[in-house]
Design a protein around this motif. Structure first.
Motif, short mmCIF file in Angstrom:
data_model
loop_
_atom_site.label_atom_id
_atom_site.label_comp_id
_atom_site.label_asym_id
_atom_site.label_seq_id
_atom_site.Cartn_x
_atom_site.Cartn_y
_atom_site.Cartn_z
N ASN A 42 -107.15 -73.88 20.67
CA ASN A 42 -106.52 -74.38 19.26
C ASN A 42 -107.17 -73.70 18.16
O ASN A 42 -107.22 -74.45 17.15
CB ASN A 42 -106.40 -75.84 19.18
CG ASN A 42 -105.50 -76.81 20.31
OD1 ASN A 42 -104.18 -76.04 20.11
ND2 ASN A 42 -105.67 -77.33 21.09
N LEU A 86 -104.00 -71.88 24.23
CA LEU A 86 -103.41 -73.21 24.44
C LEU A 86 -104.08 -73.32 25.88
O LEU A 86 -103.88 -72.82 26.54
CB LEU A 86 -102.02 -73.56 24.14
CG LEU A 86 -101.59 -73.20 22.93
CD1 LEU A 86 -100.06 -73.39 22.68
CD2 LEU A 86 -102.29 -73.87 21.64
N GLN A 222 -97.77 -78.84 24.61
CA GLN A 222 -99.32 -77.97 24.05
C GLN A 222 -98.71 -77.32 22.79
O GLN A 222 -99.65 -76.92 22.20
CB GLN A 222 -99.70 -76.98 25.16
CG GLN A 222 -100.26 -77.98 26.10
CD GLN A 222 -99.59 -78.51 27.00
OE1 GLN A 222 -98.80 -77.91 27.75
NE2 GLN A 222 -99.85 -79.94 27.44
N ASP A 224 -96.09 -78.46 20.40
CA ASP A 224 -95.74 -79.19 19.12
C ASP A 224 -95.33 -80.90 19.81
O ASP A 224 -94.50 -81.04 20.74
CB ASP A 224 -94.30 -78.50 18.70
CG ASP A 224 -93.86 -79.44 17.58
OD1 ASP A 224 -94.57 -79.73 16.45
OD2 ASP A 224 -92.65 -80.04 17.50
N SER A 227 -98.78 -85.94 17.11
CA SER A 227 -100.03 -85.69 17.07
C SER A 227 -100.84 -84.18 16.62
O SER A 227 -101.93 -84.39 16.23
CB SER A 227 -100.74 -86.39 18.21
OG SER A 227 -100.64 -85.67 19.24
N LEU A 228 -100.06 -83.16 17.15
CA LEU A 228 -100.76 -82.27 16.78
C LEU A 228 -100.83 -81.63 15.45
O LEU A 228 -101.75 -80.64 15.22
CB LEU A 228 -99.84 -81.00 17.86
CG LEU A 228 -99.85 -81.28 19.39
CD1 LEU A 228 -99.33 -80.16 19.90
CD2 LEU A 228 -101.29 -81.33 19.73
N SER A 231 -103.82 -82.94 13.43
CA SER A 231 -105.25 -82.38 14.11
C SER A 231 -104.98 -80.77 14.10
O SER A 231 -106.14 -80.09 14.88
CB SER A 231 -105.24 -82.96 15.80
OG SER A 231 -104.26 -82.32 16.33
N GLN A 233 -103.33 -78.38 16.01
CA GLN A 233 -103.36 -77.92 17.21
C GLN A 233 -102.00 -77.35 17.65
O GLN A 233 -100.99 -77.66 16.99
CB GLN A 233 -103.82 -79.01 18.25
CG GLN A 233 -105.10 -79.42 18.03
CD GLN A 233 -105.66 -80.55 19.15
OE1 GLN A 233 -105.30 -80.34 20.17
NE2 GLN A 233 -106.31 -81.42 18.57
N GLY A 234 -102.03 -76.47 18.86
CA GLY A 234 -100.46 -76.16 18.87
C GLY A 234 -100.09 -75.05 17.93
O GLY A 234 -100.83 -74.37 17.49
#
Length: 518
Positions: A42, A86, A222, A224, A227-228, A231, A233-234
């Protein structure tokens, strides 16, 4: 005026110029998201060759299409990529260094999750340089080696001298490893109590307490989820990179396509970042008829920031004795786009006789002219095979380019040129913010943006033989009224006449009757 005029004579003063150059952004930086053997998770990493990818992410991996996509990308002319690794599950290898005294071991992790970390060997010695400011029982040397799990050959090695477990030391192990090591890192957060006494000297490699693992194939989760975004991520990990123009998402695995929900999330993000999404035709499109039927009901919303290519390509797979295997075309297509940008410009359609697909031996579904003629009006860009020419891209429409939609963003080069101008002007006009919003500012804006657009005109990016026919820049009292000024708004209108590809070439032949002599 000079500050102090004290003597008769000539004073020289340098004045800033009125023009502020607007530099065009990169046009074909491609972001790839997928699974890799190793590397930061990420975190976007910019690379410039397949060798870079092999060093940072482990190269081609038979279980993950990402490495193959990068191989095809660089083979076809790509030169600038952003990789986001990822992972679904997986574990990081951990090694325990027994303390010289006490009970708290020093724990060392592999730099990233994956089985690759199981091949590390960690050693400690106490042949350190005397340092009066350091406590002698806190300083040690740390050596780490990575070996081939099959042959035992040394692949990489690091030696970190005079590191310390004393928190007050400038060479505390956490600082040294964070900045200097590509193989190991401290656990974060550190479990239990951090040892304040150095580890014991080792005569053999340190014991591994946690086995690294690669996890399982990726899923939509992983890429979308709610919470991503917060942070980063993804897909949202790309928030940590400054710029990308194309986004390619290789299949989840060799046998699993990217889900429609992932394509939709990626498209929404591309629209935020002024980027194009390269969509791979699903593996289930095994024939022209299947592609025509599926394209009419494809779940991805019709949009000008997406472009779809069909069919899949066949290329040599080094893991299977270079036998031909089927791959998604996204990586190869992105490479051709980058090559076309470099040789002809972003306003040239990345299709035609020059858009050859290097390293592609065959296509999964051969297409004829008439079959191509059924798919093209649906906004599906076809890959074709021609005698002597090989495999080429034979379509340049956006996903909104279906004939029935009659979109002004029908063609890929037109949309990409617009995004390029938008992003370049967005970055090149930041200086305008908080400037006095009046006639002198408007004149400067017209001058600076006009110079940028004139440069594109001279390169052949627009229609028209004269600048006034090719583009316009308007910023004056008509675009910015007194009400706008009171609200702190400055309106700039930029227009351009795009070049559209000659998609259909019609040759008309007429037979002339013989002329009688006069």
């Amino acid at each position: 005026m000079p500050v102090n005029l004290s003597y008769p004579g000539v004073y020289v003063e340098e004045l800033p110029g009125a023009a502020r150059s607007i530099v065009g952004v990169a046009t074909s930086r491609t972001a790839f998201l997928g699974r890799a053997l190793r590397g930061p998770v990420n975190e976007p990493v910019q690379i410039h060759s397949f060798g870079d990818f092999a060093r940072r992410f482990g190269g081609i991996w038979v279980e993950a299409p990402l490495g193959y996509a990068l191989q095809h990308y660089f083979a076809n002319g790509g030169s600038d990529a952003v990789i986001v690794r990822l992972i679904n599950g997986g574990a990081t290898s951990r090694y325990a260094l027994a303390p010289e005294t006490g009970v708290d071991p020093l724990l060392i992790d592999a730099a990233s999750p994956g089985k690759w970390g199981n091949a590390l060997e960690v050693f400690v010695d106490h042949d350190v340089r005397p340092a009066p400011e350091a406590k002698p029982d806190t300083v040690f040397n740390l050596r780490v080696e990575e070996r081939d799990p099959l042959t035992g050959a040394l692949l990489a090695a690091e030696l970190h001298r005079n590191v310390s477990v004393d928190p007050a030391s400038p060479r505390h192990i956490s600082r040294v490893l964070a900045q200097e090591s590509a193989l190991i890192a401290l656990p974060s957060p550190f479990p239990g109590s951090f040892p304040l006494v150095r580890p014991a000297r080792t005569t053999s490699k340190a014991a591994r307490t946690v086995d690294g693992s690669d996890g399982t194939a990726l899923t939509h989760s992983q890429y979308d989820e709610a919470s991503l975004a917060g942070s980063k991520q993804g897909i949202w990990a790309l928030e940590k990179t400054d710029l990308f123009n194309l986004l390619s998402i290789p299949p989840y695995s060799r046998d699993t396509d990217v889900e429609d929900s992932t394509w939709s999330a990626a498209l929404a993000y591309c629209k935020l970042r002024r980027a194009m999404l390269i969509v791979d035709a699903p593996s289930g499109w095994k024939s022209k008829d299947a592609a025509v039927s599926a394209a009419r009901s494809f779940a991805l919303a019709r949009d000008e920031n997406a472009v779809l290519f069909f069919p899949r390509i066949k290329a040599a797979d080094p893991f299977f004795e270079n036998r031909l295997e089927s791959f998604a075309p996204g990586g190869a297509v992105a490479g051709v786009i980058a090559r076309t940008d470099a040789t002809r410009g972003i306003w040239k359609a990345p299709a035609g006789l020059e858009a050859q697909l290097n390293g592609v031996t065959d296509l999964e579904v051969p297409l004829t002219d008439s079959e191509n003629g059924e798919l093209n009006p649906l906004g599906v860009n076809c890959l074709r095979a021609f005698p002597t020419l090989g495999r080429v891209i034979w379509g340049a429409r956006t996903w909104e380019g279906a004939d029935s939609l009659a979109s002004e963003w029908k063609y890929l080069p037109v949309r990409r040129l617009a995004l390029y101008i938008e992003e370049s002007l967005y970055r090149g006009t930041q200086w305008v913010v908080f400037e006095p919003n009046d006639t002198p500012l408007w004149a400067q804006i017209r001058l600076n943006i006009g110079a940028f657009m004139q440069g594109l005109f001279r390169q052949g990016a627009f229609q028209g033989s004269r600048p006034q026919d090719a583009y316009l820049v308007k910023c004056d009292s008509e675009t910015t009224t007194q009400a706008d000024i009171a609200a702190g708004v400055c309106n700039i209108i930029v227009g351009f006449a795009p070049l559209k590809p000659a998609e259909f070439v019609i040759i008309k032949l007429q037979q002339l009757a013989g002329q009688t002599a006069a």
